[in-house]
Motif scaffolding. Structure first.
Motif, mmCIF file in Angstrom:
data_model
loop_
_atom_site.group_PDB
_atom_site.id
_atom_site.type_symbol
_atom_site.label_atom_id
_atom_site.label_comp_id
_atom_site.label_asym_id
_atom_site.label_seq_id
_atom_site.Cartn_x
_atom_site.Cartn_y
_atom_site.Cartn_z
ATOM 1 N N ILE A 147 0.834 -1.198 0.000
ATOM 2 C CA ILE A 147 0.000 0.000 0.000
ATOM 3 C C ILE A 147 0.874 1.255 0.000
ATOM 4 C CG2 ILE A 147 -1.743 1.300 1.259
ATOM 5 C CD1 ILE A 147 -2.710 -1.312 -0.119
ATOM 6 N N ARG A 148 1.956 1.219 0.747
ATOM 7 C CA ARG A 148 2.869 2.375 0.771
ATOM 8 C C ARG A 148 3.508 2.577 -0.598
ATOM 9 N NH1 ARG A 148 8.174 2.453 1.294
ATOM 10 N NH2 ARG A 148 8.277 0.313 2.138
ATOM 11 N N LYS A 149 3.973 1.486 -1.217
ATOM 12 C CA LYS A 149 4.631 1.581 -2.521
ATOM 13 C C LYS A 149 3.666 2.080 -3.597
ATOM 14 C CE LYS A 149 8.291 -0.063 -3.375
ATOM 15 N NZ LYS A 149 9.667 0.462 -3.424
ATOM 16 N N VAL A 150 2.429 1.604 -3.552
ATOM 17 C CA VAL A 150 1.429 2.047 -4.524
ATOM 18 C C VAL A 150 1.129 3.532 -4.333
ATOM 19 C CG1 VAL A 150 -1.007 1.844 -5.177
ATOM 20 C CG2 VAL A 150 0.379 -0.212 -4.873
ATOM 21 N N ASN A 214 -12.000 -5.350 -17.605
ATOM 22 C CA ASN A 214 -11.126 -5.704 -16.487
ATOM 23 C C ASN A 214 -9.976 -4.694 -16.387
ATOM 24 O OD1 ASN A 214 -10.282 -7.090 -19.037
ATOM 25 N ND2 ASN A 214 -8.451 -7.480 -17.838
ATOM 26 N N PRO A 215 -9.470 -4.445 -15.173
ATOM 27 C CA PRO A 215 -8.339 -3.543 -15.009
ATOM 28 C C PRO A 215 -7.033 -4.223 -15.396
ATOM 29 C CG PRO A 215 -8.915 -4.498 -12.908
ATOM 30 C CD PRO A 215 -9.939 -5.003 -13.895
ATOM 31 N N SER A 216 -5.963 -3.456 -15.465
ATOM 32 C CA SER A 216 -4.636 -4.063 -15.591
ATOM 33 C C SER A 216 -4.393 -4.868 -14.328
ATOM 34 C CB SER A 216 -3.566 -2.982 -15.743
ATOM 35 O OG SER A 216 -3.775 -2.222 -16.914
ATOM 36 N N VAL A 237 -1.171 -14.577 -17.094
ATOM 37 C CA VAL A 237 -2.443 -13.857 -16.942
ATOM 38 C C VAL A 237 -2.287 -12.471 -16.319
ATOM 39 C CG1 VAL A 237 -3.904 -15.901 -16.865
ATOM 40 C CG2 VAL A 237 -2.844 -15.092 -14.763
ATOM 41 N N ALA A 238 -1.063 -12.114 -15.913
ATOM 42 C CA ALA A 238 -0.842 -10.807 -15.290
ATOM 43 C C ALA A 238 0.644 -10.448 -15.352
ATOM 44 C CB ALA A 238 -1.299 -10.816 -13.829
ATOM 45 N N ARG A 239 0.936 -9.191 -15.151
ATOM 46 C CA ARG A 239 2.324 -8.783 -14.994
ATOM 47 C C ARG A 239 2.766 -9.107 -13.572
ATOM 48 N NH1 ARG A 239 1.231 -2.914 -17.863
ATOM 49 N NH2 ARG A 239 1.169 -3.696 -20.013
ATOM 50 N N VAL A 240 4.025 -9.415 -13.406
ATOM 51 C CA VAL A 240 4.556 -9.769 -12.087
ATOM 52 C C VAL A 240 5.711 -8.840 -11.756
ATOM 53 C CG1 VAL A 240 5.676 -11.549 -10.692
ATOM 54 C CG2 VAL A 240 3.876 -12.188 -12.319
ATOM 55 N N ILE A 241 5.688 -8.254 -10.562
ATOM 56 C CA ILE A 241 6.774 -7.382 -10.127
ATOM 57 C C ILE A 241 7.183 -7.738 -8.699
ATOM 58 C CG2 ILE A 241 6.050 -5.471 -11.620
ATOM 59 C CD1 ILE A 241 4.862 -4.108 -9.150
ATOM 60 N N LYS A 242 8.366 -7.321 -8.328
ATOM 61 C CA LYS A 242 8.847 -7.517 -6.959
ATOM 62 C C LYS A 242 8.232 -6.469 -6.041
ATOM 63 C CE LYS A 242 13.131 -8.386 -6.084
ATOM 64 N NZ LYS A 242 14.602 -8.301 -6.007
ATOM 65 N N LEU A 243 8.035 -6.858 -4.800
ATOM 66 C CA LEU A 243 7.441 -5.943 -3.831
ATOM 67 C C LEU A 243 8.303 -4.709 -3.621
ATOM 68 C CD1 LEU A 243 5.231 -5.324 -1.763
ATOM 69 C CD2 LEU A 243 6.490 -6.719 -0.109
ATOM 70 N N ASP A 244 9.622 -4.870 -3.684
ATOM 71 C CA ASP A 244 10.500 -3.730 -3.422
ATOM 72 C C ASP A 244 10.901 -3.000 -4.708
ATOM 73 O OD1 ASP A 244 12.214 -5.538 -4.569
ATOM 74 O OD2 ASP A 244 13.676 -5.557 -2.936
ATOM 75 N N SER A 245 10.109 -3.142 -5.763
ATOM 76 C CA SER A 245 10.393 -2.448 -7.021
ATOM 77 C C SER A 245 10.290 -0.937 -6.842
ATOM 78 C CB SER A 245 9.419 -2.888 -8.116
ATOM 79 O OG SER A 245 9.596 -4.236 -8.441
ATOM 80 N N PHE A 250 6.424 0.146 -10.746
ATOM 81 C CA PHE A 250 4.997 0.081 -10.417
ATOM 82 C C PHE A 250 4.176 0.808 -11.455
ATOM 83 C CE2 PHE A 250 6.190 -1.601 -6.337
ATOM 84 C CZ PHE A 250 5.041 -2.196 -5.826
ATOM 85 N N GLN A 251 4.627 1.980 -11.872
ATOM 86 C CA GLN A 251 3.900 2.772 -12.863
ATOM 87 C C GLN A 251 3.834 2.056 -14.206
ATOM 88 O OE1 GLN A 251 6.210 6.347 -12.710
ATOM 89 N NE2 GLN A 251 5.422 6.966 -10.715
ATOM 90 N N LYS A 252 4.952 1.501 -14.653
ATOM 91 C CA LYS A 252 4.977 0.793 -15.943
ATOM 92 C C LYS A 252 4.098 -0.460 -15.913
ATOM 93 C CE LYS A 252 9.537 2.286 -17.611
ATOM 94 N NZ LYS A 252 10.913 1.844 -17.983
ATOM 95 N N SER A 253 4.085 -1.142 -14.774
ATOM 96 C CA SER A 253 3.280 -2.368 -14.685
ATOM 97 C C SER A 253 1.790 -2.070 -14.792
ATOM 98 C CB SER A 253 3.570 -3.089 -13.358
ATOM 99 O OG SER A 253 3.029 -2.370 -12.258
ATOM 100 N N ALA A 254 1.397 -0.885 -14.381
ATOM 101 C CA ALA A 254 -0.019 -0.523 -14.371
ATOM 102 C C ALA A 254 -0.473 0.108 -15.683
ATOM 103 C CB ALA A 254 -0.313 0.443 -13.219
#
Length: 255
Positions: A147-150, A214-216, A237-245, A250-254
């Motif tokens: 939540i903080r990273k988002v 559906n959302p990204s 079925v989805a993009r996968v990223i590391k929690l500490d990215s 985060f922006q590119k994945s969305a």
């Protein structure tokens, strides 16, 4: 009169379809009950069996025989936690919960097919929701970090926690965070290397990815390399990223 190729093709297709359905759904007569093996996958990846018990008076008891409880019992989940979810979900679909392990319906013959489907879906949904709640409780620190990273990555966006999204099957699934910005939506959800977490996350993302509007979809995990070969399931079925990215990832994945 010559054979109509369209009719021949339709007959061949129907024959193949009936054979396929016969392989998917199997019925065994076991003493005083019938076991119906359904092509419905539990969170662990195993398929589900439903029992049908004929009763006096032309009624039937349709039960999962504790399949949902058995599915979650190896994860240290309390019977109380299971019971709360089982009872709530059973009430919504007109089924019953025995207060211990079993989900069931008592019906007449004309409602037998619908009851088998309903109990099958109910058993899977109860198991999935109980496991997801348990996983979320264990990963509360990871949830706070997500939540903080988002929030850092999307400072001007609307961010909502614990959002329910519907899949193509009409089942609802809870996602950790939904970002809404400039008419675009992106849903983030945590998963771990635990086999049930991977299976449940794949089921969720796959179903929602096939829904309209559906959302990204972004799966988030601490270490993608630790997931192993099954990471390909989530990535399909989805993009996968590391929690500490970084916020940029985060922006590119969305996008």
């Amino acid at each position: 009169m010559a054979n109509n190729p369209i009719i021949s093709l339709n007959e061949a297709a129907e024959t193949a379809l009936r054979e396929a359905i016969g392989d998917l759904v199997q019925v065994d007569n076991l003493n005083r009950r019938y076991r119906v093996s359904l092509p419905i996958m539990m969170p662990s990846g195993g398929l589900l069996d439903i029992s049908v018990y004929p009763e006096p008076g032309a009624t039937f008891l349709v039960s999962d025989d504790g399949a949902a409880f058995f599915e979650v019992s190896g994860y240290g989940i309390t019977r109380r936690s299971f019971s709360i979810t089982a009872r709530n979900k059973a009430d919504r679909v007109g089924a019953e919960f025995d207060g211990n392990e079993f989900l069931f319906m008592r019906i007449t013959l004309d409602h037998l097919k619908a009851a088998i489907i309903a109990i099958g879906n109910l058993s899977v949904e109860v198991a999935r929701e109980v496991v997801e709640k348990h996983m979320r409780a264990k990963s509360s620190t990871a949830k706070e970090t997500l939540i903080r990273k988002v929030g850092e990555a999307f400072p001007s966006a609307k961010v909502t926690e614990d959002v329910d999204l519907y899949g193509a099957s009409t089942a609802s699934y809870q996602f950790d965070a939904l970002v809404e910005i400039n008419g675009h939506r992106a849903a983030f959800d945590l998963f771990t290397k635990d086999p049930i977490s991977i299976a449940a996350t794949y089921t969720k993302l796959s179903d929602v990815s096939r829904a309209e509007d559906n959302p990204s979809l972004i799966g988030v995990t601490r270490n993608p390399n630790a997931i192993g070969p099954k990471l390909a399931l989530i990535s399909s079925v989805a993009r996968v990223i590391k929690l500490d990215s970084t916020s940029e990832v985060f922006q590119k994945s969305a996008a």
